[in-house]
Design an enzyme around this catalytic site. Structure first.
Site, short mmCIF file in Angstrom:
data_model
loop_
_atom_site.label_atom_id
_atom_site.label_comp_id
_atom_site.label_asym_id
_atom_site.label_seq_id
_atom_site.Cartn_x
_atom_site.Cartn_y
_atom_site.Cartn_z
CD GLU A 176 -1.19 0.12 3.74
OE1 GLU A 176 -2.39 -0.15 3.57
OE2 GLU A 176 -0.71 0.37 4.85
CE LYS A 198 -0.54 5.62 7.92
NZ LYS A 198 0.28 4.97 8.96
#
Length: 176
Positions: A90, A102
């Site tokens: 990711e 986030k």
């Protein structure tokens, strides 16, 4: 030349709209933590929670590797799972200190390996009171048309387990 540029723009725009017009599905997990949101955010905002989870979940996470960056926006993280034959990569796309949010976009593995076209992880640290907060984990994803019958889903259990570990870690600091 102008026709070529226009055609390229049109193709790129169509691809963008194709990805963003898919209906996103969501899996969500929430947990309350008896710790200030600012402390929870400090653990979550960079690599702290990833390293803590990898340390505490050795039966699930074989390794965690930072492929690029130092924990800020643009950081690319690769998790390899036990027994080591699957992984998930990711990229951190948003780190908002004011909102305590986030966001990471899946690049490889996870739901993307089984038929999803998009996988995004969003973590919100929500202040409940001066000494209490909520860790909200949300995975949004879209399934490719040819895989819809199989109904692939990402697994939110790892994020839920990481939140439990964060809760135990942070609350033990406050009870010590």
């Amino acid at each position: 030349m102008l026709k070529q540029v226009s055609l390229i723009f049109l193709v790129l725009f169509a691809c963008y709209m194709g990805v963003h017009s898919q209906k996103l599905k969501h899996l969500t997990n929430q947990i309350e933590v008896k710790a200030p949101a600012s402390e929870v955010w400090e653990l979550y905002r960079h690599l702290g929670i990833s390293r803590l989870a990898a340390d505490q979940l050795k039966n699930v996470i074989q390794s965690i590797k930072v492929l690029k960056g130092h924990g800020g926006v643009g950081t690319v993280l690769k998790l390899t799972f036990v027994p080591g034959n699957s992984s998930y990569t990711e990229k951190f796309t948003v780190i908002d200190d004011k909102k305590r949010v986030k966001v990471a976009r899946g690049l490889q593995g996870g739901c993307l390996a089984i038929g999803c076209s998009v996988q995004t992880v969003r973590l919100d640290i929500i202040e409940k009171s001066e000494r209490s907060s909520i860790i909200k984990s949300d995975i949004s994803y879209a399934v490719k048309k040819e895989f819809e019958a199989k109904d692939p889903k990402p697994n939110i259990q790892l994020l839920a387990a990481a939140a439990q570990i964060a809760k135990k870690f942070l609350e033990s600091k406050h009870n010590a």
